[in-house]
Design a protein around this motif. Structure first.
Motif, short mmCIF file in Angstrom:
data_model
loop_
_atom_site.label_atom_id
_atom_site.label_comp_id
_atom_site.label_asym_id
_atom_site.label_seq_id
_atom_site.Cartn_x
_atom_site.Cartn_y
_atom_site.Cartn_z
N GLY A 1 -0.83 44.72 31.92
CA GLY A 1 -0.36 46.01 31.41
C GLY A 1 0.86 45.86 30.52
O GLY A 1 0.97 46.50 29.48
N GLY A 2 1.82 45.00 30.94
CA GLY A 2 3.02 44.78 30.13
C GLY A 2 2.71 44.14 28.80
O GLY A 2 3.26 44.52 27.77
N ALA A 3 1.80 43.15 28.81
CA ALA A 3 1.41 42.50 27.56
C ALA A 3 0.69 43.48 26.64
O ALA A 3 0.94 43.51 25.43
CB ALA A 3 0.50 41.31 27.87
N GLY A 4 -0.20 44.30 27.23
CA GLY A 4 -0.90 45.28 26.41
C GLY A 4 0.04 46.30 25.82
O GLY A 4 -0.09 46.68 24.64
N THR B 1 0.22 37.18 28.22
CA THR B 1 0.02 37.00 29.66
C THR B 1 0.27 35.55 30.06
O THR B 1 0.78 35.28 31.15
CB THR B 1 -1.39 37.42 30.08
OG1 THR B 1 -2.36 36.69 29.31
CG2 THR B 1 -1.61 38.90 29.88
N ARG B 2 -0.08 34.61 29.21
CA ARG B 2 0.24 33.21 29.48
C ARG B 2 1.73 32.98 29.56
O ARG B 2 2.20 32.09 30.28
CB ARG B 2 -0.34 32.32 28.38
CG ARG B 2 -1.77 31.88 28.62
CD ARG B 2 -2.25 30.96 27.52
NE ARG B 2 -1.24 30.01 27.09
CZ ARG B 2 -1.41 29.13 26.12
NH1 ARG B 2 -2.55 29.08 25.46
NH2 ARG B 2 -0.46 28.30 25.79
N ALA B 3 2.50 33.77 28.83
CA ALA B 3 3.95 33.63 28.84
C ALA B 3 4.58 34.23 30.10
O ALA B 3 5.77 34.03 30.34
CB ALA B 3 4.54 34.29 27.60
N GLY B 4 3.79 34.98 30.89
CA GLY B 4 4.31 35.50 32.14
C GLY B 4 4.29 37.00 32.27
O GLY B 4 4.67 37.53 33.32
N LEU B 5 3.88 37.74 31.23
CA LEU B 5 3.80 39.19 31.35
C LEU B 5 2.55 39.60 32.11
O LEU B 5 1.54 38.89 32.08
CB LEU B 5 3.78 39.83 29.96
CG LEU B 5 5.08 39.82 29.14
CD1 LEU B 5 4.86 40.49 27.81
CD2 LEU B 5 6.21 40.51 29.90
N SER B 6 2.60 40.75 32.76
CA SER B 6 1.41 41.30 33.39
C SER B 6 0.46 41.77 32.29
O SER B 6 0.84 41.92 31.13
CB SER B 6 1.77 42.47 34.30
OG SER B 6 2.26 43.55 33.52
N ALA C 1 4.44 37.69 39.18
CA ALA C 1 3.65 38.48 40.12
C ALA C 1 2.19 38.10 40.00
O ALA C 1 1.75 37.53 39.02
CB ALA C 1 3.84 39.97 39.82
N ALA C 2 1.41 38.44 41.03
CA ALA C 2 0.00 38.08 41.01
C ALA C 2 -0.73 38.72 39.86
O ALA C 2 -1.66 38.16 39.30
CB ALA C 2 -0.65 38.51 42.33
N SER C 3 -0.27 39.91 39.45
CA SER C 3 -0.93 40.61 38.35
C SER C 3 -0.70 39.94 37.03
O SER C 3 -1.35 40.25 36.05
CB SER C 3 -0.42 42.05 38.27
OG SER C 3 0.96 42.06 38.04
N ALA C 4 0.23 38.99 36.97
CA ALA C 4 0.53 38.35 35.69
C ALA C 4 -0.45 37.24 35.36
O ALA C 4 -0.46 36.74 34.26
CB ALA C 4 1.95 37.79 35.71
N SER C 5 -1.23 36.79 36.32
CA SER C 5 -2.17 35.72 36.04
C SER C 5 -3.26 36.21 35.11
O SER C 5 -3.60 37.38 35.08
CB SER C 5 -2.80 35.23 37.36
OG SER C 5 -3.46 36.30 37.99
N VAL C 6 -3.79 35.29 34.32
CA VAL C 6 -4.80 35.66 33.34
C VAL C 6 -6.09 36.00 34.05
O VAL C 6 -6.62 35.23 34.83
CB VAL C 6 -5.01 34.50 32.35
CG1 VAL C 6 -6.07 34.86 31.34
CG2 VAL C 6 -3.70 34.16 31.67
N SER C 7 -6.62 37.20 33.82
CA SER C 7 -7.82 37.66 34.49
C SER C 7 -9.06 37.01 33.89
O SER C 7 -9.03 36.45 32.81
CB SER C 7 -7.92 39.18 34.37
OG SER C 7 -8.10 39.54 33.02
N LYS C 8 -10.16 37.13 34.64
CA LYS C 8 -11.42 36.58 34.15
C LYS C 8 -11.87 37.32 32.89
O LYS C 8 -12.44 36.71 31.98
CB LYS C 8 -12.49 36.69 35.24
CG LYS C 8 -12.23 35.80 36.44
CD LYS C 8 -13.35 35.94 37.47
CE LYS C 8 -13.11 35.05 38.68
NZ LYS C 8 -14.19 35.19 39.69
#
Length: 433
Positions: free
Chosen positions: A154-157, A147-152, A24-31
């Protein structure tokens, strides 16, 4: 667990394809996460310089105090097999850390995280926690790798902070057990100074209770967080207000949701806690191996108790690797066990639990899993294979038992098989039976 995205990486053409999964788009690594990663790396560089300066100061102290000769003589008599055993115990510590993540991920049908991803996550925790003050860089680095592995985000946190809470709770439980089992030893050996260890244990319990309260009462935590954030902003202490406002109002709720979802799997939480306690036991037992390396008599339970207190003291020092607290705590808790070889003992212990793990973690930071299905899919596949293997073994056992009964059951079966055959003499036509 909080809502997760899934991975769109393709399976290797030489391996069986797993389910097609999308990110999903939210899974990309944020700035913000990328910036946090850069800040952690900057902190690591500063920590390396600081630790190098500490090493130089320590060497100068040994030279100027006239202890260098005794120090080198002590190191020369070290039994390498015990040092190697300590290295292997730390490897077990690392494997158990990865296993704790596996328990949390393997039941999630949609999680794209693989074994190599989790190996990188655990290695980044060791690397960044050891090289940042109070270990503050460990958790953000681990979230970044998830998040690099594909989690969002929120999911990674949620996954990482749930693991963090269990680990912190494990430290508190382990310390409590050691206080109960070796209370007489602590009081008899260290006297009133033992109160410091009890206070450290109390702070650990308060810390864990606060984290659990945030998870169970997120709305209250958000309200308190916003009030405190506004106050700090008016006082001029907050520079990135928008970032911290997002953290308070979004990630706390996601974190709480993820923790509550994980806690519903009571069996998994208990298993993770047990794994964590054994993992901590491996870390706290390292002084036992160092003592044996110097030919000293060592009691494992006492070493575990002192190692637990030493870890609480080290984590309370706001310097990379708990520098200052590690040296003083080791000398105070283990000075009577090592005697005149305390300086050399500290160096070997610090090498086993700090410097070698940092170096060993570096090549593991870039590990990533590529395709071949999620951990849940692979675990289900493994269970099916084990079930088929067990069924084949039972079938072989069943048929073998039937053919080895009393009275030559095996030969009787063979005779019956031959009796069913039709023997036709040469020159006669085949007839019906």
């Amino acid at each position: 667990m909080a809502k997760k995205s899934v991975d769109n990486r393709q399976s290797s053409p030489t391996r069986p394809k797993g389910p097609k999964i999308k990110v999903a788009a939210s899974a990309s690594v944020s700035k913000n996460q990328a910036k946090t990663e850069r800040e952690s790396l900057s902190s690591v560089r500063n920590s390396v310089v600081f630790l190098a300066a500490v090493a130089v100061a320590y060497t100068l102290y040994l030279v100027l105090s006239g202890q260098m000769g005794e120090f080198l003589l002590s190191l020369g008599g070290v039994q390498k097999r015990w040092v190697l055993a300590g290295v292997l115990v730390y490897v077990v510590y690392y494997v158990l850390g990865v296993s704790a993540y596996v328990v949390a991920v393997v039941t999630d049908k949609e999680s794209p995280v693989g074994i190599r991803d989790l190996m990188s996550v655990e290695a980044s925790g060791i690397f960044f926690s050891n090289l940042t003050p109070n270990g503050t860089g460990g958790t953000p680095a681990q979230v970044f790798r998830l998040t690099r592995a594909g989690l969002s985000v929120g999911g990674a946190g949620a996954l990482q902070y749930t693991r963090f809470i269990v680990y912190e709770a494990g430290e508190g439980i382990f310390a409590a057990l050691m206080l109960l089992l070796r209370y007489d030893y602590f009081v008899g050996t260290y006297g009133n100074v033992f109160v410091i260890g009890a206070l450290l244990f109390g702070f650990k319990i308060i810390e864990v209770a606060g984290l659990v309260a945030v998870c169970l009462f997120p709305k209250l935590a958000i309200a308190v967080g916003n009030t405190g954030l506004s106050l700090l902003r008016r006082l001029g202490f907050v520079k990135r207000y928008d970032h911290w406002h997002e953290v308070v109002n979004t990630q706390i709720l996601e974190f709480s949701t993820g923790f509550k979802a994980a806690s519903t799997n009571l069996g998994g939480m208990l298993l993770t806690t047990c794994i964590t306690l054994v993992q901590l036991g491996c870390l706290y037992a390292l002084p036992f191996f160092v003592l044996n390396a110097f030919g000293k008599e060592a009691d494992l339970l006492t070493c575990l108790a002192c190692g637990s207190m030493l870890e609480l003291l080290t984590s309370a020092i706001p310097l990379p690797g708990g520098t200052g607290g590690a040296e003083g705590g080791f000398a105070f808790l283990f000075g009577g066990m090592f005697g005149s070889e305390i300086a050399a003992g500290y160096v070997i212990w610090r090498m086993l639990e700090y410097f070698l793990p940092i170096l060993a973690a570096v090549p593991l930071l870039g590990l990533r899993s590529y395709g071949n299905g999620t951990l849940h899919v692979r675990w289900q596949r493994t269970k099916r294979r084990l079930r088929r293997f067990a069924n084949r073994g039972l079938d072989r056992l069943r048929w073998g038992t039937k053919g080895s009964g009393k009275g030559g059951g095996g030969s009787a079966d063979v005779g019956q098989a031959h009796a069913g055959e039709i023997r036709i003499p040469m020159g006669h036509k085949k007839g019906r039976r």
